[in-house]
Write a protein that holds these residues in place. Structure first.
Motif: not given
Length: 100
Positions: A68-79, A81-85
């Motif tokens: 289980x990886x717990x992220x802040x919403x900002x870190x999740x948004x970055x992830x 974006x990176x995954x989409x690219x």
């Protein structure tokens, strides 16, 4: 013999800072199942492995959760974006991935 940490260099015209990626304690695990849940404060990503080979026969599917990886919403948004690219580039090279 320990591996030397890798350094991601900044662009030549940018600042001279970089990121040191230390991988001595890194673990690698396989996952073919992912699930996500979130609250206002965090986004939880669950990774696991489905080892049920006859799911289409109507039987129960068992997923062994491993991480289980717990992220802040900002870190999740970055992830996101990176995954989409990364996936856009993968599909450009190898063809469209169809999701059920």
């Amino acid at each position: 013999m320990a591996k030397k940490p890798t350094v991601e260099e900044a662009p030549a015209d940018g600042p001279k800072a970089g990121v040191v990626w230390r991988e001595e304690a890194m673990q690698t695990q396989f996952a073919n199942v992912v699930n996500v849940q979130g609250t206002r404060e965090q986004v939880d990503i669950f990774f696991g492995t489905n080892r049920t080979w006859n799911a289409e026969s109507g039987g129960q599917v068992t997923v062994e959760l491993s991480n289980r990886i717990i992220l802040t919403p900002l870190a999740a948004k970055r992830l996101s974006t990176i995954l989409a690219n990364v996936l856009r580039e993968h599909e450009r090279r190898y063809g469209t991935l169809e999701v059920e």
